[in-house]
Design an enzyme around this catalytic site. Structure first.
Site, PDB file in Angstrom:
ATOM      1  CD  GLU A  66      -2.938   1.195   2.294  1.00  0.00           C
ATOM      2  OE1 GLU A  66      -3.272   0.118   2.815  1.00  0.00           O
ATOM      3  OE2 GLU A  66      -3.432   2.285   2.634  1.00  0.00           O
ATOM      4  NE  ARG A 126      -9.662  -0.243   8.715  1.00  0.00           N
ATOM      5  CZ  ARG A 126     -10.925  -0.252   8.297  1.00  0.00           C
ATOM      6  NH1 ARG A 126     -11.837  -0.960   8.932  1.00  0.00           N
ATOM      7  NH2 ARG A 126     -11.278   0.438   7.242  1.00  0.00           N
ATOM      8  CD  GLU A 174      -8.562  -4.844   5.023  1.00  0.00           C
ATOM      9  OE1 GLU A 174      -9.470  -4.083   4.646  1.00  0.00           O
ATOM     10  OE2 GLU A 174      -7.599  -4.446   5.696  1.00  0.00           O
TER      11      GLU A 174
HETATM   12  N1  MTE Z   1      -6.230 -11.537  -1.791  1.00  0.00           N
HETATM   13  C1  MTE Z   1      -5.145 -11.916  -2.510  1.00  0.00           C
HETATM   14  N2  MTE Z   1      -5.218 -13.050  -3.227  1.00  0.00           N
HETATM   15  N3  MTE Z   1      -4.004 -11.170  -2.520  1.00  0.00           N
HETATM   16  C2  MTE Z   1      -3.886 -10.020  -1.778  1.00  0.00           C
HETATM   17  O1  MTE Z   1      -2.842  -9.360  -1.809  1.00  0.00           O
HETATM   18  N4  MTE Z   1      -5.005  -8.478  -0.202  1.00  0.00           N
HETATM   19  C3  MTE Z   1      -6.019  -8.352   0.825  1.00  0.00           C
HETATM   20  C4  MTE Z   1      -7.393  -8.776   0.286  1.00  0.00           C
HETATM   21  N5  MTE Z   1      -7.298 -10.043  -0.381  1.00  0.00           N
HETATM   22  C5  MTE Z   1      -5.016  -9.610  -0.993  1.00  0.00           C
HETATM   23  C6  MTE Z   1      -6.186 -10.401  -1.060  1.00  0.00           C
HETATM   24  C7  MTE Z   1      -6.138  -7.007   1.372  1.00  0.00           C
HETATM   25  S1  MTE Z   1      -5.068  -6.516   2.565  1.00  0.00           S
HETATM   26  C8  MTE Z   1      -7.125  -6.152   0.965  1.00  0.00           C
HETATM   27  S2  MTE Z   1      -7.295  -4.620   1.666  1.00  0.00           S
HETATM   28  C9  MTE Z   1      -8.065  -6.506  -0.089  1.00  0.00           C
HETATM   29  O2  MTE Z   1      -7.816  -7.784  -0.636  1.00  0.00           O
HETATM   30  C10 MTE Z   1      -7.957  -5.441  -1.168  1.00  0.00           C
HETATM   31  O3  MTE Z   1      -8.716  -5.710  -2.283  1.00  0.00           O
HETATM   32  P1  MTE Z   1     -10.296  -5.396  -2.356  1.00  0.00           P
HETATM   33  O4  MTE Z   1     -10.471  -4.026  -1.818  1.00  0.00           O
HETATM   34  O5  MTE Z   1     -10.580  -5.529  -3.786  1.00  0.00           O
HETATM   35  O6  MTE Z   1     -10.956  -6.422  -1.495  1.00  0.00           O
HETATM   36  N1  HPA Z   2      -7.750   0.702   5.526  1.00  0.00           N
HETATM   37  C1  HPA Z   2      -6.756   0.310   4.714  1.00  0.00           C
HETATM   38  N2  HPA Z   2      -5.868   1.109   4.223  1.00  0.00           N
HETATM   39  C2  HPA Z   2      -5.947   2.391   4.569  1.00  0.00           C
HETATM   40  C3  HPA Z   2      -6.958   2.864   5.411  1.00  0.00           C
HETATM   41  C4  HPA Z   2      -7.915   1.964   5.920  1.00  0.00           C
HETATM   42  O1  HPA Z   2      -8.840   2.307   6.663  1.00  0.00           O
HETATM   43  N3  HPA Z   2      -6.758   4.180   5.574  1.00  0.00           N
HETATM   44  C5  HPA Z   2      -5.650   4.477   4.865  1.00  0.00           C
HETATM   45  N4  HPA Z   2      -5.162   3.412   4.252  1.00  0.00           N
HETATM   46 MO1  MOS Z   3      -5.359  -4.007   2.890  1.00  0.00          MO
HETATM   47  S1  MOS Z   3      -4.291  -4.062   4.650  1.00  0.00           S
HETATM   48  O1  MOS Z   3      -6.224  -2.554   3.381  1.00  0.00           O
HETATM   49  O2  MOS Z   3      -4.152  -3.457   1.843  1.00  0.00           O
END
Ligand code: MTE
Ligand code: HPA
Ligand code: MOS
Length: 750
Positions: free
Chosen positions: A226, A304, A706
């Site tokens: 990120e 958070r 998550e």
């Molecule tokens: N799934 C896979 N296969 N690989 C990843 O890196 N990241 C996770 C989750 N699932 C991840 C994953 C995290 S930390 C987040 S915040 C969300 O996917 C982000 O994607 P989304 O917002 O589309 O769910």
């Molecule tokens: N979640 C994940 N990533 C972030 C957030 C949050 O709430 N705020 C800033 N980066």
């Molecule tokens: Mo997920 S820890 O918000 O990239």
């Protein structure tokens, strides 16, 4: 609907940064980093390294034309250390050579003298020394001091949860290619293309429009990319800018593990008060977050933690405080759950401790305190469409939990050296970036004149299948088949000012932006169709690449309609912008309505502990999860399973170790173990909770990335209960991960 990429992944055809065809003359870079966790740089001698044949240049802070600064929330992090170093692995210089092998050879020739300063590795230790990366935050509800006085029982204890290595399969990396007139194109493995663009501009001292960041996909991010994909992209760009040559920088696994931050370890102390009906009346926590040597995303992660400090419970009197403690570790960063898991582990530990004292199963306390419709969270948001009780009850009914518990008790009576344990783990996770201004996204949709469609959004594909979701939304909205739609790379020139792909909100935010764009396009096309068919727009609808009039299929195809629109000079491109409505948060009052909605669920975990060896098997995790109305159930179930196992890894076997000097000991896959197929639960049952979904979720399909990680927390307590069955003297301790070594010690604790 299957993940669009699976077939190509399996055949090894999918492209990651290291697979991008390099241009002729591409140079390779390697980071020279600090060998001490804290100290003052006295002298560096690069001469021997520069003399290695094939070494082109060694770049340091002195070569930075703009600012030597990459801090995202707080400007406290230099790209390259200058006078002082603050963690082992902190970048000091970039070696640029004709090959990575040569750069490695050169790195071994650099001589550095560092005057060592005291090293702090623990959060509480930093707190005692007044070392922080940001100001503390506190949420309160009701009045805890009064409430504790009225409680029948008050318990205090401390809790520790360790960090976690992201271990994305694709390590950090970037490839920077100079363009004409000083412009740069960066291929980056980042969750935040805009962060890369912004920081590169800042370091190079040039406007953002001179930098184009392109992301095809990530081999996993899990939060680790990120913010922390940025330095490597900036370094490659700096080298490309200075040398006017394409430069590739891919971290090898050792460098990646040593140089990058991880999930934050937390030391916490709690005080919980209950009445005789097991109602939690008051809860107080102090969280000591081990932030590492710079702020990175720590303040947001700390926030958070406070949001999730009461998990899925309603507690009328709450006081939670978090400190961002500055230590000499790599800056810790986002990791799936973003501080939420650390918060939830503490409240669940408090409940386990209370249950131990009351000599009742913990689930009796959990059950009594689940948040109900119109209850308030500690931050002022009112629970709406609360599904804590519904998911709890559904899990009891569907999985016959009472009879399973009875069977476990019977088993434990009959077996001396093998014990079973169980735990229930409810979850409640808020969806939206906690920082309200980040909740927006854009989509750029082109309909080409042959009827094929190209979609660009701010969403980054990292295995979570967001591209497949965007594909489905586009096809459904336009009434065309998915083969007509292509999801383009994530590119800052096509879609600007994006929030990172994070907070599980990517499909919601970007999907809603796609809907806005496609609706506008559809309306224009309907006008053309209506005119062709001599009818009005309301009578037109499109499905399966065919045009229908009053529900009757016409002879006009999608392709013909698009071609006609083209002749009539209708705009076939649209940009959709979406910003989540309703959300707000007042940081002065620490109250508001920060989340679009919450995701709920309940997991039931059973384990078997070998009480001679301290080893354990996770027999089964059966859970009821609130997907809303899932638009891609196979994909979403995969997210639940993956997150669950990742959460179990954090709670059980993934043990990060730093020595007193701040050296990472678990620095390779031989010393850092993640769950494999044998460590994963033998069976996982994921049952979707029947609900109507939520309007603010894309097509009512709730965010899923998550929340399910936190089901893994139940494993810790299931193991604990098995230990208790073997050793009645055991007093529950909360020091995750519960490795077999620790389990063995606790089995024989007197
Ligand atoms: N799934 C896979 N296969 N690989 C990843 O890196 N990241 C996770 C989750 N699932 C991840 C994953 C995290 S930390 C987040 S915040 C969300 O996917 C982000 O994607 P989304 O917002 O589309 O769910
Ligand atoms: N979640 C994940 N990533 C972030 C957030 C949050 O709430 N705020 C800033 N980066
Ligand atoms: Mo997920 S820890 O918000 O990239």
């Amino acid at each position: 609907m299957k993940n669009k990429d699976s077939y190509h992944h399996l055949r090894g055809e999918s492209l990651f940064v290291d697979d991008v065809n390099v241009q002729q003359g591409t140079l390779h870079a390697l980071v020279f980093d600090s060998s001490k966790a804290h100290g003052t740089i006295k002298h560096i001698d690069y001469s021997a390294a520069l003399a290695v044949p094939g070494v082109i240049r060694i770049l340091t802070a002195e070569n930075i034309p703009g600012k030597n600064q990459i801090g995202g929330i707080i400007p406290d992090e230099p790209l390259f250390a200058t006078n002082q170093v603050h963690f082992m692995g902190q970048p000091i210089a970039l070696i640029v050579a004709t090959s990575e092998r040569i750069a490695k050879k050169a790195r071994a020739c650099i001589k550095i003298t560092i005057d060592e300063l005291p090293v702090v590795t623990g959060a509480k230790e930093a707190f005692d020394k007044n070392l922080f990366v940001a100001a503390p935050r506190a949420f309160t509800l009701g009045d805890t001091s009064k409430a504790f006085d009225a409680c029948d029982m008050v318990i205090e204890d401390s809790v520790f949860s360790n960090g976690q290595e992201h271990l994305y399969l694709e390590t950090q990396g970037a490839y920077a290619v100079p363009q004409e007139q000083g412009n740069i194109k960066i291929y980056s493995s980042t969750q935040g293309p805009t962060a890369v663009q912004k920081m590169t501009a800042q370091v190079l001292g040039i406007p953002m429009h001179k930098i184009e960041v392109d992301v095809n996909r990530l081999g996993g991010g899990f939060g680790g990319k990120e913010d922390q994909a940025t330095p490597w992209a900036v370094m490659a760009s700096l080298a490309a800018f200075v040398l006017k040559k394409p430069v590739k920088l891919i971290l090898n696994r050792h460098d990646d593990m040593r140089m990058t931050g991880k999930r934050h370890p937390y030391e916490s102390t709690f005080k919980i008060g209950l009445d005789k009906d097991y109602k939690i009346k008051a809860f107080e926590v102090y969280f000591y977050q081990n932030s590492g040597a710079a702020a990175d995303l720590s303040p947001a992660i700390a926030e958070r933690t406070l949001f999730h400090a009461t998990n899925s419970y309603f507690i009328p009197n709450v006081s939670t405080t978090v400190y961002n403690c500055k230590t000499n570790l790599p800056p810790n960063t986002a990791f799936r759950g973003f501080g939420g898991p650390q918060g939830m582990f503490v409240i669940e530990s408090a409940i386990q401790k209370a249950a131990e004292q009351l000599q009742v199963p913990a689930y009796k306390i959990q059950e009594q305190n689940l948040i109900q419709e119109n209850d308030s969270f500690s931050y002022g948001q009112i629970a709406k469409q609360a599904l804590a009780t519904k998911s709890w009850k559904t899990s009891f009914d569907s999985f016959a939990i009472p009879s399973k518990i009875a069977a476990i008790n019977t088993f434990n009576k009959a077996n001396k050296t093998i014990k079973k344990g169980y735990a229930l783990m409810p979850i409640c996770f808020g969806i939206s970036f906690t920082n309200t201004p980040m909740n927006h996204a854009r989509a750029l949709v082109h309909i080409y004149q042959d009827g094929s469609v190209g979609v660009s959004t701010g969403a980054v594909e990292m295995g979570q299948s967001v591209n497949t979701k965007m594909l489905k939304v586009t096809a459904l909205e336009l009434g065309i088949t998915i083969d007509k739609v292509k999801i383009e790379t994530t590119n800052t020139t096509r879609v600007a000012n994006t929030s990172p792909t994070a907070a599980s909100a990517t499909a919601d935010l970007n999907g809603k932006a796609v809907q806005i764009a496609t609706k506008a396009l559809l309306n224009r096309l309907k006008t053309v169709a209506a005119s062709l068919l001599n009818t009005s727009e309301e009578n037109i609808f499109i499905e399966g690449n065919c045009i229908y009039q009053n529900n009757v299929k016409t002879a006009i195809t999608w392709e013909q309609l698009v071609a006609e629109a083209m002749l009539r000079r209708v705009a076939l491109t649209e940009n959709g912008h979406y910003a989540t409505p309703e959300i707000h948060f007042d940081k002065r009052k620490e109250k508001g309505h920060p989340f679009a909605y919450h995701v709920y669920g309940t997991a039931f975990t059973t384990v078997t502990v070998d009480c001679i060896r301290g080893t354990y098997d996770i027999d089964d995790v059966s859970l009821v999860h609130d997907f809303g109305k899932s638009m891609t159930l196979g994909i979403d179930t995969g997210q639940v399973e993956g997150a669950l196992v990742q959460g179990i890894g954090w709670m059980t076997m993934e043990e990060i170790g730093f020595d007193k000097n701040g050296r990472l000991q678990s620095n390779a896959l031989s010393t850092y173990k993640v769950p494999d197929i044998f460590a994963a639960p033998k069976t996982i049952h994921v049952q979707p909770l029947e609900t109507t979904g939520h309007e603010l979720a894309i097509m009512k399909s709730k965010a899923v990335g998550e929340p399910p990680l936190m089901y893994g927390i139940g494993t810790y307590f299931a193991i604990q209960n098995a230990i208790k069955a073997f050793n009645p003297n055991y007093k529950k301790v909360f020091h995750a991960p519960y490795t077999p070594e620790k389990v063995l010690v606790d089995l024989y604790d007197k």
